[in-house]
Structure formats: structure tokens, C-alpha cells
Scaffold this motif. Structure first.
Motif, PDB file in Angstrom:
ATOM      1  N   PHE A 108      70.124   4.439 168.721  1.00 40.73           N
ATOM      2  CA  PHE A 108      71.044   3.361 169.291  1.00 40.73           C
ATOM      3  C   PHE A 108      70.485   2.077 169.275  1.00 40.73           C
ATOM      4  CE2 PHE A 108      71.543   7.496 171.500  1.00 40.73           C
ATOM      5  CZ  PHE A 108      72.965   7.619 171.342  1.00 40.73           C
ATOM      6  N   LEU A 109      71.370   1.020 169.184  1.00 38.57           N
ATOM      7  CA  LEU A 109      70.779  -0.290 169.379  1.00 38.57           C
ATOM      8  C   LEU A 109      70.709  -0.567 170.888  1.00 38.57           C
ATOM      9  CD1 LEU A 109      73.409  -2.470 167.172  1.00 38.57           C
ATOM     10  CD2 LEU A 109      70.894  -2.129 166.913  1.00 38.57           C
ATOM     11  N   ARG A 110      69.493  -1.100 171.096  1.00 37.17           N
ATOM     12  CA  ARG A 110      69.172  -1.275 172.886  1.00 37.17           C
ATOM     13  C   ARG A 110      70.291  -1.673 173.759  1.00 37.17           C
ATOM     14  NH1 ARG A 110      64.274  -5.432 172.437  1.00 37.17           N
ATOM     15  NH2 ARG A 110      65.456  -7.299 172.140  1.00 37.17           N
ATOM     16  N   PRO A 111      70.911  -1.129 174.768  1.00 37.48           N
ATOM     17  CA  PRO A 111      71.772  -1.519 175.608  1.00 37.48           C
ATOM     18  C   PRO A 111      71.191  -2.634 176.483  1.00 37.48           C
ATOM     19  CG  PRO A 111      71.206   0.555 176.618  1.00 37.48           C
ATOM     20  CD  PRO A 111      70.446   0.246 175.148  1.00 37.48           C
ATOM     21  N   GLU A 112      69.999  -2.845 176.380  1.00 35.07           N
ATOM     22  CA  GLU A 112      69.111  -3.609 177.384  1.00 35.07           C
ATOM     23  C   GLU A 112      67.936  -3.909 177.022  1.00 35.07           C
ATOM     24  OE1 GLU A 112      68.477  -1.999 181.453  1.00 35.07           O
ATOM     25  OE2 GLU A 112      67.625  -0.433 180.715  1.00 35.07           O
ATOM     26  N   THR A 113      67.184  -5.095 177.242  1.00 36.32           N
ATOM     27  CA  THR A 113      65.719  -5.407 176.536  1.00 36.32           C
ATOM     28  C   THR A 113      64.730  -4.368 177.525  1.00 36.32           C
ATOM     29  OG1 THR A 113      65.296  -7.132 177.707  1.00 36.32           O
ATOM     30  CG2 THR A 113      66.084  -7.687 175.928  1.00 36.32           C
ATOM     31  N   ALA A 114      65.241  -3.976 178.648  1.00 40.17           N
ATOM     32  CA  ALA A 114      64.234  -3.529 179.538  1.00 40.17           C
ATOM     33  C   ALA A 114      63.457  -2.331 178.985  1.00 40.17           C
ATOM     34  CB  ALA A 114      65.006  -3.056 180.755  1.00 40.17           C
ATOM     35  N   GLN A 115      64.311  -1.402 178.242  1.00 44.73           N
ATOM     36  CA  GLN A 115      63.529  -0.332 177.680  1.00 44.73           C
ATOM     37  C   GLN A 115      62.260  -0.514 177.124  1.00 44.73           C
ATOM     38  OE1 GLN A 115      64.214   2.698 179.082  1.00 44.73           O
ATOM     39  NE2 GLN A 115      65.760   1.643 180.097  1.00 44.73           N
ATOM     40  N   PRO A 157      65.043   5.078 169.274  1.00 47.26           N
ATOM     41  CA  PRO A 157      65.416   6.576 168.745  1.00 47.26           C
ATOM     42  C   PRO A 157      66.036   7.104 170.203  1.00 47.26           C
ATOM     43  CG  PRO A 157      63.203   6.452 169.303  1.00 47.26           C
ATOM     44  CD  PRO A 157      63.472   4.983 169.352  1.00 47.26           C
ATOM     45  N   TYR A 158      66.998   8.085 169.814  1.00 44.65           N
ATOM     46  CA  TYR A 158      67.852   8.950 170.523  1.00 44.65           C
ATOM     47  C   TYR A 158      67.064   9.504 171.985  1.00 44.65           C
ATOM     48  CZ  TYR A 158      70.701  12.572 172.301  1.00 44.65           C
ATOM     49  OH  TYR A 158      71.530  13.558 173.257  1.00 44.65           O
ATOM     50  N   LYS A 159      65.920  10.138 171.550  1.00 39.10           N
ATOM     51  CA  LYS A 159      65.290  10.688 172.540  1.00 39.10           C
ATOM     52  C   LYS A 159      64.677   9.671 173.905  1.00 39.10           C
ATOM     53  CE  LYS A 159      61.819  12.517 169.921  1.00 39.10           C
ATOM     54  NZ  LYS A 159      60.594  13.192 169.569  1.00 39.10           N
ATOM     55  N   SER A 160      64.470   8.400 173.295  1.00 39.00           N
ATOM     56  CA  SER A 160      64.145   7.495 174.443  1.00 39.00           C
ATOM     57  C   SER A 160      65.231   7.173 175.385  1.00 39.00           C
ATOM     58  CB  SER A 160      63.485   6.176 173.965  1.00 39.00           C
ATOM     59  OG  SER A 160      64.252   5.464 173.171  1.00 39.00           O
ATOM     60  N   LEU A 161      66.439   7.068 174.789  1.00 39.63           N
ATOM     61  CA  LEU A 161      67.366   6.724 175.633  1.00 39.63           C
ATOM     62  C   LEU A 161      68.106   7.968 176.325  1.00 39.63           C
ATOM     63  CD1 LEU A 161      68.692   3.940 173.060  1.00 39.63           C
ATOM     64  CD2 LEU A 161      67.882   3.483 175.465  1.00 39.63           C
ATOM     65  N   LYS A 162      67.846   8.968 175.801  1.00 42.14           N
ATOM     66  CA  LYS A 162      68.307  10.207 176.283  1.00 42.14           C
ATOM     67  C   LYS A 162      67.705  10.188 177.736  1.00 42.14           C
ATOM     68  CE  LYS A 162      69.759  14.407 177.276  1.00 42.14           C
ATOM     69  NZ  LYS A 162      71.335  14.618 177.427  1.00 42.14           N
ATOM     70  N   ALA A 163      66.016  10.133 177.689  1.00 40.37           N
ATOM     71  CA  ALA A 163      65.300  10.059 178.876  1.00 40.37           C
ATOM     72  C   ALA A 163      65.534   8.912 179.718  1.00 40.37           C
ATOM     73  CB  ALA A 163      63.709  10.132 178.256  1.00 40.37           C
ATOM     74  N   SER A 164      65.962   7.719 179.366  1.00 37.49           N
ATOM     75  CA  SER A 164      66.558   6.735 180.367  1.00 37.49           C
ATOM     76  C   SER A 164      67.416   6.903 181.063  1.00 37.49           C
ATOM     77  CB  SER A 164      66.364   5.407 179.589  1.00 37.49           C
ATOM     78  OG  SER A 164      67.196   5.401 178.772  1.00 37.49           O
ATOM     79  N   GLY A 165      68.214   7.851 180.525  1.00 36.83           N
ATOM     80  CA  GLY A 165      69.764   8.163 181.258  1.00 36.83           C
ATOM     81  C   GLY A 165      70.783   7.637 180.571  1.00 36.83           C
TER      82      GLY A 165
END
Lengths: 492, 492
Positions: A160-167, A70-78
Motif C-alpha cells: 500500500f501507499l502509506r496512509p500516514e508517515t507515522a508507520q 508491504p501488506y504485513k506491516s499495515l495489517k499489523a498496524s490495524g
């Protein structure tokens, strides 16, 4: 593309390792599928990776997490704000280009570190034009490389589709900590897909829009991690390394792990040594083709404090190519998710609250597969793919010398007795020489042939791929004998 | 949700099998992550599945293909036009509902076969209101369940996340045929993710928006496939089956495979028998919890001519639940791609051009994992997860009886000697009874304990999970003894 590229790609297409996706519809730029041999090789590479890297500590664990976030998690990750490349469009034909690639092609030097203004300045100074139509280029813009999508029927839940597995590991960090041993250091490994909407994918499987990562995120207490590792066990390992200043010249130094300690943290060097051992000792990559290459401050991703790539000298791609990285991400990620979610990410270590730091060991699985097809493919008098035995898609070719007089029946018996424990391929078509050659080309380490003597002696001829040496081995206890051979031991 | 659901979910959350994704941000409806134990169990389930189903024929192969597919390919497959569910919005609160679920909840009967008009009629007739706010429902519409996205920087290349892994096999069919043995029947297996934008995901892991499939697509010549199979080997298998007319009553018949031949094609029954044997003989699912359930014409997907689900009686979900399917897709898919791409999909079989038909064996991996956690979880006097040994996340618990006087050292030695060949867990915290209980709860088949006698006799106590029987086994040759035990043989 080089002649070597055509050679390796020809093998890959002909035998079904890896090939462009959706080719019946004219292809799909940036996407590749694994044929049968590639899929087997990839699964074995993953198994080997898991065994080795999870084996480094009894607190390194495998997990598996979703590709959509979700958006929120990838907003927080930068990533929503900073995961961008520089896009330059042509005012003539409308084609999109990566700004740093345009500049790099014109200067012969990496331009990954430049911002939009610097790219625009370079384009003007060097009078760079559209490579396709020679038209004028428009001012550059930042382009977010994530694939957005919306979840649910109303279209309002942005994701989003994840840009890296790390998250996936960071989002599960706290829960796994609680359900496992509640101790640091501990690690979470994920093997899975990641997605980046590359502006102009190129170099075949090297820069793809959908790709497979194997990553291990190690969470640690920065105050104590150095003392928790058995550094002595790697102190003598001579690390092949190129620092930022000299790597463009291709200079590689050999420095003992112990002697790197002034320049790099102990925990970092320890894991460099372990990664190098995986490639040189387990996978038997030729030493001179392997190096760590440092990335400078401007080349690194915004969340990395220290970043070395593992590069392999890949002839088909024209030289050193990045396949993996070792990234010291500090507490950037957990701190970001702590702020974004209002959930405490600190953990209790001996009565003290600690926000762990992260060391990431990141592997590009597709790049590894391609590098191996390149490095181990020999086309001289004989054509042989000298793959490490553990990652060869087929382990045993099993043949009757000729298709008559009871030989196929016995060869089938041998095949049936081995097929559950090894990857076997049964073949009786063509001359025995042709069958050996077909197996050599896909890297099969051993071929077993049933001949007329086998009927009486109840044995088979075992031919070794690299030396072509043959020896007769009894069918009684054959599986154990083969297991020994595969471990480079003498069969009983 | 049932009490049993809470019980199984509690185990799953507490020990880290499977849990809602992104919970630190308040969750993400329809998405689940695998914790360490779940990820290990899933990988082992997949390995077992691959070994068994690829083992059915030497022409069944593994491949791996991209999750993003271009518009054209899914237009040709029919998914752009027909892969829809019926959406009903509330005029009051705006919430979205699945039309068939609204009707099914009101009538207690499946409404999957109804179209939009029929759903509207039922809603009016039964006076169904919004389950949340009791508001009036709006007329139903068709909602495409695929996730659209655009590829490339201009946003013009439309694509989707794949709604099933199957399309990857069809798109690669011709190329794999050419690079492999050029014979029919042949099969392509894919294990990977699929994505469906469910209107209202529910029932935990049972209806997810991102899920994992293991599918085998078998391409065959419909004129000869029946004769190419060894039907005799399964003719006596008593198939547990519920036909369309009686399945809602829960009636299950036991019919010998040979006796089903009047009703169903031979190749279809043969593969039903093989699937059943996987569950009853290999995975040891209790016979009475397993059945095939027929789907009628209106319940089936638009591309299936014959469709039986494999259902498991799952207490936590309130009864029979679909986990897999066996689908006769005819030449629908290859014909569609032939028309869409203008590439011939026919192949040469003995001088004749044949457009192959497809039999699909489809497995929901997440549903299998959940079903196993349910079926094998016993909470009586003892709490035991009686998982099949092959899919238990940890195979061996290894303990010193107490943490002193040399026992931990010897237990560590045993652990180090076994950890490369088995999934091992070393533990010395808490009483030995508690350590056994923790291993029982996650399904670990054997625990090895080092006690004071072990120091002299150089042996360990091996405790079996289900019976709690213990026997002493020598450390010399321990790996081989354990391998025998895991195959239900006596140790040497």
C-alpha cells in the motif's frame, strides 16, 4: 465556496503558490501541485518546523522512510482492517458519497462518529437522497482508504501507499534506538507524503488524496515521562482550548497549562504548550484564530487514546479547520508490530524492559500553507500578505529605482552579493510602486532599492513590508544588517 | 558483493545512514530507509544542490508536484507504451529475471540495448539457464515498470506512481511560464520520489524501486539558447569524458569544454561543465573518480537525443557507476502533452511562437549519498569519513573533557549558544579519544572541547577532522569564527 475562498485561491493561482494538478488534462480531483512560491514557502515552513521541534530535545531526530509499505506491516498496524470511511452509492447515477458527509450536510452536525448501521438509519429517517441526481441511496459499506498496489513482476507482493508517515517511525523504532543514544524519551520526525483514497475530496487543498505531513513520534516510558520534562517552563502558558462538549458552539476557554493537569496528563499538556508557542510566538498567528479542539471517543482514530486537533479559524473555509493534531497513541503501534513481526519492541531502561508509549505531534503541511495564505492575506487599501518573515518565499526584493545611469549595475552588484545567503528577487520592470505592490502581495518582508543617492553614498533604501517604513542602510555590511532586521533587531 | 561493499554497508547500518526498509518483517526488496544521519546528510545535499543549480540562473525555480499521475498524462508522455524492461521467467522455479542482466552476466558486456528477440537469441546461443534453479527460461516479454493504481471509490480512474519527477515539470510548464517572468530559457527543479517496479532490484541502494531524484528541467528556444549562455566562463574547464566507443575499457579523456563544441552543442557542454564543477570544486570528489560517460542510441531512453551519465568510480560497487545524467530531450515531452491534452504548449518569444526544447539535469539522490559514503570513507590507521563540510550530517561535536568540576556546564552553554545555527551533537560519554573517533567515523568536520583552561580563558579547543590539528578559539564570537572555518577562512 465563500468569496474569501475565491480571493485566496485567486492569489494562489495567479502567483503560483498551490494549484490543482494536471490541469491541462482537465484536472485530477484531490491532487494539488506547488508552484515556485508555494514550494519555497513550504520548504521554509519545514525548515522552521524541524528547527523548532527537533530543538525541543537533543534526542528528537529526523529520519526519512519509504512511501510504499508491504501488506504485513499495515495489517499489523490495524490499517488493513480499520482504516475505513463509510461509502454510500447512488442507485441512480452511481456516484459515491461519504456517508458521514451526507448526514452532516442534512443535520449541520458532525457525523464522523457514526457506523454503517447508524448512517443507514439516519439516511432513511431524514430521507436523504443523492445530492447530484436525487436518486435513492444504497446501503452504506466500509471503504478502505489506502491505495493498494503490487510490487515485483509477479503481482503477488501486495503493498500500500502509506496512509500516514507515522508507520515509518514505528518500523524503524528499534533500529534507531540501538544506533542512537539508547535512552528514552526519544523522538523520530518524518516530513513526507501520505496517501488516502478519499471518497469525495472537497474543500480545495483541505482534503487531498496525496498530502504532506510533518510528524514527530515521541517514544517514552509512561512511568517516568512526566518527571523528565521541564513543566515549570510552560506552567503559565494560557492554552486556548475547546472541549468536546462545547466545541461545536465555537466556545474557546483560556486555561493555564498548570490548571489542565487534573484533566490531562502532564506530558500531554507540556507538548500542547510547546505547539501553541510555535504558532503564537514564532509564527505570530493571531491568538483568537488558534485553538485546541478535543475529539471524543467515537471521533478519534482507533489508535488514539487522547486526541486534540489544532484548529485555525480559516475564513475561506468558513470557520475553524483542523490543521494539526496531538495524539496519545499509547503502546498500540509498537505492540501491533511486535505481534505482527515477532520482534521484541521492548527496550532496556535501567535494567527494566519497557514497551514505550507514543505521543504523536502531527502537522498537515498543505493545510498549514493554506491557512497562512488565508490568515495573513489582507486586501484593503493595500494588498499585503503579512507572512512571518521566516516562511516568506522571497525574503528580499532588489530593484534599481530606474533602469538607467548605472542604477541597474549597482543593484545587480547588491543582488549578487546577497543571493547566496537570502532568497532574492531582482526586478526592474514597471514603476517602483508596482514592484513594491507585487512583493507585498507575495509576502516579501523587505525591498531594497538602489537610487541616485546610492551611487555616491553606497547605500540602499530598505522598505519594510508591513509599515512601508523606509530607511537607508550602507551596502558595506549589508548582509549582517539584514540578518539583524530579520531577527527584529536594529541593524548595526 | 565486494569486501568494500560490506565495509560501507556496515558503517551505514551501524551508524544509521541508510538501511533496508521494514527489516522487522524480513525486509522489502528494493526499498531503503534513511536513518537519522542519512536523513540529515540527504537534506543538506539537497540544500546544496538547490543553492548551486538554482543559482545558475535567476530564472531557474523550485516547484513540487504529486507522485500519483493520471493515466492520460503518462500515455501522452510515452511511458504507458514504452517504459519497459525485458522480463524473462524461469519455467522451473517461476523466478523473474531482467533479460539484459542475464545476458550481461554471461558475456560481461552491457546488454541494455537489446530487444526481446535479440535477448531470446542470446539466451539460446549462450545456453543461459535460471541462475537460481538452472531451469529452462521462457521467451522474454516486455514488462512496464510503472506501478499502476486506481483512484476514487469506483476503481475506474487509472493512474500510476510517477516513474520520474520530470513529468511534473512538463505538466506545470505553461502555468509557471505565465505566472513567472514569461521568458526563455527558464527552468523548473523538483526534488522528490520516483517509483519503478524493478524486475530484480540489486546492488543495494543502487537500483531501488522507490528512489529520490533531484532534477532540473531547462526549457529553451533551440534557436537562441547557445547565445544566451556565458560560455567563455567555462571554455577552459577540462571535461573528463568517455565516449560510447571506449567507455567499456574505462578510458577517460580530458578535453577542454571549448574543444568539445564540434561534437556536442554549446548549451550541452556549458551545463556539463557546470555539473562537473559542482562535483570537483564544491563537493571535492577526487578528479580521477569522476567522468561523463556517453550512452549510445540503443542504450538511451526513447525520449533522449543526447545522453551522458555522470559516473563515479565506486569501489563498493566494483567500478564506475551512474549517479546522474544530462539529457537533451528535445521537444519530445511538450509535444507529447500538447497532442495528448490539446493545450498549446508554444509560448510567445519576441512575437514568435516557439515550442521549447528541454535539457534535463537529473541527479539520483540516493546514489549520490551512497557514492559519498564510499568515496570519502577511509579505513586505515584512522577511520575517517572525509565528507565535504556542507553535507556532513553533524557539523560540530561539543564535549566537556571530563564530566566534572564545571566542564559539562560550560560545554552545555556552548552547545546551547550554537545549536540553532549549526547541527550540533553534545556528548560526554567515554574517553575524549573515543568521542573524537565516533565523530570522525560519521564525518563531523569539527569537535569543540571544553577543558580546565577553558574555564579561565573562556575558550574551547577546536579540532579539525582531517588533519586532527587543534587550536584554541575564544567563546566570544565563536559562531562567527566557526562560520569562517566552515568557509575555509581563518577565524577572526
Amino acid at each position: 465556496m465563500t468569496r474569501r475562498y475565491d480571493e485566496v485561491m485567486s492569489l494562489s493561482l495567479r502567483r503560483g503558490f498551490i494549484w490543482p494538478s494536471v490541469d491541462i488534462y482537465g484536472g485530477f480531483a484531490g491532487f494539488y501541485d506547488y508552484g515556485h512560491l508555494g514550494a519555497m514557502m513550504k520548504r521554509k515552513w519545514e525548515d522552521l518546523w524541524l528547527r523548532y521541534f527537533l530543538g525541543l530535545s537533543e534526542r528528537y531526530y529526523l529520519i526519512d522512510t519509504t512511501n510504499i509499505l508491504p501488506y504485513k506491516s499495515l495489517k499489523a498496524s490495524g490499517h488493513v482492517d480499520h482504516f475505513t470511511d463509510i461509502l454510500v452509492k447512488c442507485s441512480g447515477c452511481g456516484l459515491s458519497h461519504r456517508g458521514d458527509h451526507l448526514v452532516a450536510d442534512a443535520t449541520g452536525k458532525s457525523a464522523e462518529a457514526l457506523g454503517t448501521q447508524e448512517i443507514d438509519t439516519e439516511i432513511e429517517k431524514l430521507n436523504i437522497r443523492c445530492p447530484k441526481c436525487k436518486g435513492t441511496l444504497m446501503p452504506s459499506t466500509e471503504f478502505n482508504m489506502m491505495f493498494p498496489l503490487s510490487v515485483g513482476p509477479t503481482g503477488t507482493d501486495q503493498a500500500f501507499l502509506r496512509p500516514e508517515t507515522a508507520q515509518g517511525a514505528y518500523l524503524n523504532f528499534k533500529r534507531e534506538f540501538e544506533s542512537l543514544r539508547r535512552k528514552l524519551p526519544y523522538g523520530l520526525a518524518i516530513v513526507g507524503r501520505a496517501f488516502r483514497n478519499e471518497i469525495s475530496p472537497r474543500q480545495g487543498t483541505y482534503r487531498m488524496r496525496e498530502f504532506i505531513q510533518a510528524e514527530l513520534q515521541i517514544f517514552f516510558n509512561p512511568g517516568t515521562f512526566d518527571d523528565e520534562l521541564d513543566f515549570e517552563s510552560v506552567a503559565d502558558e494560557v492554552i486556548r482550548i475547546s472541549f468536546e462538549e462545547t466545541k461545536e458552539d465555537g466556545e474557546v476557554e483560556g486555561i493555564e497549562a498548570g490548571d489542565l493537569l487534573g484533566r490531562l496528563p502532564k506530558f500531554y499538556v507540556y507538548h500542547m504548550a510547546k505547539m501553541q508557542q510555535f504558532y503564537l510566538d514564532i509564527l505570530k498567528v493571531p491568538r483568537e484564530r488558534f485553538r485546541f479542539a478535543e475529539l471524543g471517543e467515537k471521533e478519534r482514530a482507533f489508535y488514539h487514546k487522547l486526541h486534540f486537533d489544532i484548529e485555525i479559524n480559516i475564513d475561506s473555509l468558513g470557520g475553524w479547520g483542523e490543521i494539526n493534531g496531538i495524539h496519545y497513541r499509547t503502546d498500540h503501534d509498537l505492540k501491533g508490530h511486535q505481534a505482527g513481526s515477532n520482534e521484541k519492541m521492548t527496550v532496556n531502561v535501567g535494567g527494566e524492559r519497557v514497551l514505550p508509549h507514543v505521543l504523536e505531534l502531527s502537522f498537515g503541511v498543505d493545510r498549514n500553507i493554506w491557512a497562512f495564505l488565508d490568515v495573513f492575506y489582507e486586501k484593503d487599501d493595500r494588498t499585503v500578505l503579512r507572512l512571518p518573515k521566516e516562511v516568506a518565499p522571497i525574503t528580499l526584493g532588489i530593484f534599481p529605482l530606474v533602469s538607467k545611469e548605472g542604477l541597474p549595475e549597482l543593484a545587480r552588484e547588491v543582488y549578487d552579493s546577497l543571493k547566496h545567503d537570502f532568497s532574492c528577487f531582482y526586478d526592474e520592470s514597471g514603476s517602483i510602486g508596482k514592484r513594491y505592490a507585487r512583493m507585498d502581495e507575495i509576502g516579501t518582508p523587505y525591498c531594497l532599492t538602489v537610487d541616485f543617492d546610492s551611487l555616491k553614498a553606497k547605500d540602499v533604501t530598505v522598505r519594510e513590508r508591513d509599515s512601508t517604513d523606509q530607511k537607508r542602510i550602507s551596502i558595506d555590511g549589508l548582509a549582517d544588517s539584514l540578518r539583524a532586521l530579520l531577527k527584529d533587531e536594529e541593524p548595526a
